[in-house]
Design an enzyme around this catalytic site. Structure first.
Site, PDB file in Angstrom:
ATOM      1  N   ARG A 125       0.846  -1.190   0.000  1.00  0.00           N
ATOM      2  CA  ARG A 125       0.000   0.000   0.000  1.00  0.00           C
ATOM      3  C   ARG A 125       0.885   1.245   0.000  1.00  0.00           C
ATOM      4  O   ARG A 125       2.003   1.243   0.531  1.00  0.00           O
ATOM      5  CB  ARG A 125      -0.907   0.015   1.234  1.00  0.00           C
ATOM      6  CG  ARG A 125      -1.924   1.163   1.202  1.00  0.00           C
ATOM      7  CD  ARG A 125      -2.727   1.255   2.480  1.00  0.00           C
ATOM      8  NE  ARG A 125      -3.582   2.440   2.467  1.00  0.00           N
ATOM      9  CZ  ARG A 125      -4.194   2.946   3.531  1.00  0.00           C
ATOM     10  NH1 ARG A 125      -4.044   2.358   4.717  1.00  0.00           N
ATOM     11  NH2 ARG A 125      -4.955   4.014   3.438  1.00  0.00           N
ATOM     12  N   HIS A 126       0.393   2.318  -0.577  1.00  0.00           N
ATOM     13  CA  HIS A 126       1.114   3.591  -0.607  1.00  0.00           C
ATOM     14  C   HIS A 126       1.335   4.145   0.797  1.00  0.00           C
ATOM     15  O   HIS A 126       0.667   3.758   1.768  1.00  0.00           O
ATOM     16  CB  HIS A 126       0.326   4.616  -1.433  1.00  0.00           C
ATOM     17  CG  HIS A 126      -1.042   4.878  -0.887  1.00  0.00           C
ATOM     18  ND1 HIS A 126      -1.294   5.718   0.175  1.00  0.00           N
ATOM     19  CD2 HIS A 126      -2.259   4.378  -1.252  1.00  0.00           C
ATOM     20  CE1 HIS A 126      -2.575   5.743   0.436  1.00  0.00           C
ATOM     21  NE2 HIS A 126      -3.198   4.937  -0.416  1.00  0.00           N
ATOM     22  N   ARG A 160      -0.147   9.171  -4.968  1.00  0.00           N
ATOM     23  CA  ARG A 160       0.314   8.621  -3.685  1.00  0.00           C
ATOM     24  C   ARG A 160       0.939   7.241  -3.849  1.00  0.00           C
ATOM     25  O   ARG A 160       1.879   6.887  -3.129  1.00  0.00           O
ATOM     26  CB  ARG A 160      -0.839   8.588  -2.679  1.00  0.00           C
ATOM     27  CG  ARG A 160      -2.072   7.803  -3.110  1.00  0.00           C
ATOM     28  CD  ARG A 160      -3.217   8.102  -2.153  1.00  0.00           C
ATOM     29  NE  ARG A 160      -4.445   7.345  -2.405  1.00  0.00           N
ATOM     30  CZ  ARG A 160      -5.406   7.725  -3.232  1.00  0.00           C
ATOM     31  NH1 ARG A 160      -5.265   8.839  -3.940  1.00  0.00           N
ATOM     32  NH2 ARG A 160      -6.509   6.996  -3.371  1.00  0.00           N
ATOM     33  N   GLU A 176      -7.229   2.647  -6.713  1.00  0.00           N
ATOM     34  CA  GLU A 176      -8.162   2.428  -5.622  1.00  0.00           C
ATOM     35  C   GLU A 176      -9.574   2.275  -6.178  1.00  0.00           C
ATOM     36  O   GLU A 176      -9.889   2.741  -7.283  1.00  0.00           O
ATOM     37  CB  GLU A 176      -8.104   3.601  -4.637  1.00  0.00           C
ATOM     38  CG  GLU A 176      -8.999   3.462  -3.412  1.00  0.00           C
ATOM     39  CD  GLU A 176      -8.736   2.216  -2.579  1.00  0.00           C
ATOM     40  OE1 GLU A 176      -9.027   1.102  -3.098  1.00  0.00           O
ATOM     41  OE2 GLU A 176      -8.286   2.341  -1.437  1.00  0.00           O
ATOM     42  N   HIS A 222      -3.529   0.289  -3.251  1.00  0.00           N
ATOM     43  CA  HIS A 222      -4.301   1.016  -2.241  1.00  0.00           C
ATOM     44  C   HIS A 222      -5.008   0.038  -1.308  1.00  0.00           C
ATOM     45  O   HIS A 222      -5.296  -1.107  -1.685  1.00  0.00           O
ATOM     46  CB  HIS A 222      -5.331   1.904  -2.935  1.00  0.00           C
ATOM     47  CG  HIS A 222      -4.722   2.815  -3.967  1.00  0.00           C
ATOM     48  ND1 HIS A 222      -4.385   4.119  -3.702  1.00  0.00           N
ATOM     49  CD2 HIS A 222      -4.379   2.592  -5.265  1.00  0.00           C
ATOM     50  CE1 HIS A 222      -3.860   4.663  -4.792  1.00  0.00           C
ATOM     51  NE2 HIS A 222      -3.847   3.762  -5.747  1.00  0.00           N
TER      52      HIS A 222
END
Length: 215
Positions: free
Chosen positions: A7-8, A57, A81, A147
């Site tokens: 995940r970012h 992101r 996302e 995400h």
């Protein structure tokens, strides 16, 4: 094939408590530190390929990973996302006021007009996994920067397939957490090694505590 799903780092949207969906937000200062920390961890994985959501992101997190691993970042829109339509950019409190039917429930798969449906999410997961299986050898190691909502949906899809509407998403996916899935080609099974690994963030927490005068 090993799939490391990352995940970012914390985004400005996360920092403000906003539900982001496919809206674009940059990393926060903390998120940049987190991205650097997970990049150092990824250097130990000896990965072969690096894919990223095209949202800032995630892409900036992947760029930090690229700097330590030497792997070029390949943008892949399927890693975006989950689209949350009219709920995007709002806090959970604001969403509960505007859409009271979502109170206490998951926002993904809410069936609110303009959001990505469970069927659409399942089809995206199916397409993504099919392309990975087609493009890569069984011994390849692949990094996927994405995400929280989509990673949890992808993990759930690996278990229940297209029955996402009737399934709970029990996975906690923290910022820059790492989840390792292995695809066994012979049996076409997904083997879950671990989820939400965040040990690399210990140095970030210590650094932030120092800056706040807590150590």
């Amino acid at each position: 094939m090993k799939l490391y799903m990352i995940r970012h780092g914390e985004s400005e949207g996360n920092k403000l408590g906003k539900i982001q969906g496919s809206m674009d937000f940059p990393l926060s200062d903390k998120g940049i530190l987190q991205a650097d920390a997970v990049a150092e961890f990824c250097q130990t994985l000896r990965a072969d390929y690096l894919y990223s959501s095209d949202l800032t992101r995630a892409y900036d997190t992947a760029t930090a990973i690229s700097a330590t691993t030497g792997l070029p970042v390949q943008k892949w829109e399927r890693l975006r996302e989950v689209e949350l339509g009219p709920m995007q950019g709002k806090t959970r409190e604001e969403i509960a006021e505007l859409f009271p039917q979502t109170k206490g429930k998951a926002l993904i798969g809410s069936d609110i007009e303009g959001t990505e449906t469970n069927q659409q999410i399942a089809e995206r997961c199916e397409s993504l996994l099919h392309q990975l299986k087609t493009a890569h050898q069984k011994e390849d190691t692949v990094l996927l920067v994405s995400h929280g909502g989509f990673i949890s949906s992808l993990l759930t899809y690996m278990i229940v397939g297209h029955n996402l509407a009737s399934a709970q998403r029990p996975f906690v996916i923290g910022n820059t957490s790492v989840t390792l899935i292995e695809w066994d080609k012979e049996t076409d099974r997904y083997l879950l090694h671990y989820t939400n690994r965040t040990a690399h963030l210990d140095s970030v927490r210590a650094d932030l505590h120092v800056k706040h005068g807590l150590l």
